[in-house]
Scaffold this active site. Structure first.
Site, PDB file in Angstrom:
ATOM      1  N   LYS A  50       1.116  -5.914  -1.614  1.00 42.90           N
ATOM      2  CA  LYS A  50       1.459  -4.747  -0.800  1.00 42.90           C
ATOM      3  C   LYS A  50       0.212  -3.893  -0.637  1.00 42.90           C
ATOM      4  O   LYS A  50      -0.392  -3.466  -1.621  1.00 42.90           O
ATOM      5  CB  LYS A  50       2.566  -3.953  -1.483  1.00 42.90           C
ATOM      6  CG  LYS A  50       2.918  -2.678  -0.746  1.00 42.90           C
ATOM      7  CD  LYS A  50       4.146  -2.033  -1.326  1.00 42.90           C
ATOM      8  CE  LYS A  50       4.460  -0.736  -0.624  1.00 42.90           C
ATOM      9  NZ  LYS A  50       5.673  -0.123  -1.159  1.00 42.90           N
ATOM     10  N   LYS A  85       3.136  -7.390   2.590  1.00 44.06           N
ATOM     11  CA  LYS A  85       3.490  -6.183   3.338  1.00 44.06           C
ATOM     12  C   LYS A  85       2.257  -5.359   3.612  1.00 44.06           C
ATOM     13  O   LYS A  85       1.474  -5.172   2.674  1.00 44.06           O
ATOM     14  CB  LYS A  85       4.493  -5.391   2.489  1.00 44.06           C
ATOM     15  CG  LYS A  85       4.908  -4.071   3.072  1.00 44.06           C
ATOM     16  CD  LYS A  85       5.831  -3.372   2.117  1.00 44.06           C
ATOM     17  CE  LYS A  85       6.230  -2.037   2.699  1.00 44.06           C
ATOM     18  NZ  LYS A  85       7.040  -1.263   1.777  1.00 44.06           N
TER      19      LYS A  85
HETATM   20  C1  PBG Z   1       7.360   2.366  -1.329  1.00 46.66           C
HETATM   21  C2  PBG Z   1       7.839   1.755  -0.071  1.00 46.66           C
HETATM   22  C3  PBG Z   1       7.126   1.795   1.133  1.00 46.66           C
HETATM   23  C4  PBG Z   1       7.896   1.151   2.107  1.00 46.66           C
HETATM   24  C5  PBG Z   1       9.059   0.694   1.478  1.00 46.66           C
HETATM   25  N1  PBG Z   1       9.005   1.086   0.122  1.00 46.66           N
HETATM   26  C6  PBG Z   1       5.772   2.245   1.492  1.00 46.66           C
HETATM   27  C7  PBG Z   1       5.134   3.416   0.925  1.00 46.66           C
HETATM   28  O1  PBG Z   1       5.558   4.554   1.146  1.00 46.66           O
HETATM   29  O2  PBG Z   1       4.119   3.225   0.268  1.00 46.66           O
HETATM   30  C8  PBG Z   1       7.475   1.021   3.533  1.00 46.66           C
HETATM   31  C9  PBG Z   1       8.426   0.488   4.482  1.00 46.66           C
HETATM   32  C10 PBG Z   1       8.067   0.684   5.912  1.00 46.66           C
HETATM   33  O3  PBG Z   1       7.028   1.265   6.265  1.00 46.66           O
HETATM   34  O4  PBG Z   1       8.875   0.243   6.726  1.00 46.66           O
HETATM   35  N2  PBG Z   1       8.068   2.101  -2.452  1.00 46.66           N
END
Ligand code: PBG
Length: 328
Positions: free
Chosen positions: A198, A252
């Site tokens: 991620k 991601k």
């Molecule tokens: C963090 C989390 C994020 C997303 C899902 N869970 C990103 C973040 O704020 O770092 C992003 C999902 C999206 O952008 O659609 N736990």
């Protein structure tokens, strides 16, 4: 190898039937995981301005959405919470509330639509008053205490009936701690889909609006999410998570990281997923709404790119729309 004119690559492209015969990847409804934002508010639906077409839904409405997903042939949904800021604190206490929004939603969905797969995020950012995914001491996001509370919260989600827990925090060792906690609590069959690679991405902006963390969040998440410049490190992240007990791994964001997906799939041959994140959704919708791109065409093309890169499925806000377009 024969060359032109013996070889004419256009031959197989000449008709729809022959294009279908040589098609290398196919997108089906089985590839879709629908990402849904929940709210503890009173309104059944509450639009997210930076994500046209996406509404936060409340507890009652989520059962309808899960039913819709099942009827559309979508295998699984992934849930994300927007909670009242009053419930947030520096210790992320609400993450451990067995009667919190997400556990209650999982119970309601499992009671009404038991055949749909329910995936829940394991991270602290919806619950901390600073919006980071782990606990803080001063300016530092502390790893091991965060891992402890993350593993504990995974058990609460498993108690509620979640099929898959998805650690999205990027602390070191969280998958191992979560697997250990699940085994200790006799949740031998709860799957872990790890947000393995991620990245510290600019594409999460609309999501942070959607779950209400944008305003409080100071700085970035670069001390725990990955540097967008790195590839080899992604393989090390994925390897760690597999060794620690992940059943499925995720990359991601999605489209800007197709190279990572391909390398992960080639290296580990694991069930591999991409998260087409909020910013990817917002870009496509903004251009489509301006008439600059053909919405259906680019959505399908973007999802096909994940299949081509080696994905077994995609987490996407487009899932219900796409499932309705596809009839297989
Ligand atoms: C963090 C989390 C994020 C997303 C899902 N869970 C990103 C973040 O704020 O770092 C992003 C999902 C999206 O952008 O659609 N736990």
């Amino acid at each position: 190898m024969a060359t032109y004119p013996h070889t004419r690559l256009r031959r197989t492209r000449k008709a729809d039937w022959s294009r279908r015969l040589v098609r290398e990847t196919t997108l089906t409804r089985d590839d879709l995981i629908w990402t849904i934002v929940l709210s503890d508010g009173k309104a059944a639906r509450d639009p997210v301005p930076s994500m046209p077409g996406v509404d936060r839904v409340n507890l009652k409405e989520i059962v309808k959405e899960a039913t819709r997903a099942r009827d559309l042939g979508i295998p699984a949904i992934a849930l994300f919470p927007h909670i009242n800021p009053k419930l947030k604190d520096s210790a992320a206490k609400e993450a451990l509330n067995p009667k919190g929004l997400i556990p209650e939603a999982v119970r309601a969905i499992k009671a009404a639509v038991p055949e749909i797969g329910v995936i829940v995020d394991v991270a602290l950012d919806p619950y901390t008053d600073h919006g980071h995914d782990g606990l803080m001491e001063g300016d530092v996001i502390v790893n091991d205490p965060s891992v402890e509370i993350l593993a504990e919260s995974a058990i609460i989600l498993a108690d509620a009936g979640a099929d898959i827990v998805a650690p999205s925090d990027m602390m070191d060792g969280r998958v191992g701690a979560t697997r250990k906690a699940l085994e200790t609590n006799d949740y031998h069959d709860v799957m872990i889909m790890s947000y393995a690679a991620k990245y510290a991405s600019g594409f999460y902006g609309p999501y942070r609006d959607a779950i209400g963390t944008a305003a409080a969040l100071k700085g970035d998440k670069a001390t725990y999410q990955m540097d967008p410049s790195n590839t080899n490190e992604a393989l090390r992240e994925v390897e760690q998570d597999i060794l620690e007990g992940a059943d499925m791994v995720m990359v991601k964001p999605g489209m800007p990281y197709l190279d990572i997906i391909r390398r992960v799939k080639d290296e580990f041959a694991m069930p591999t997923y991409a998260y087409q994140v909020s910013g990817e959704y917002a870009m496509i919708m903004a251009a489509a709404q301006n008439g600059w791109l053909d919405e259906q065409r680019v959505i399908l093309e973007s999802l096909s790119s994940f299949k081509r890169a080696g994905c077994d499925g995609v987490l996407t806000y487009f899932a219900p729309k796409v499932a309705a377009w596809l009839n297989y």
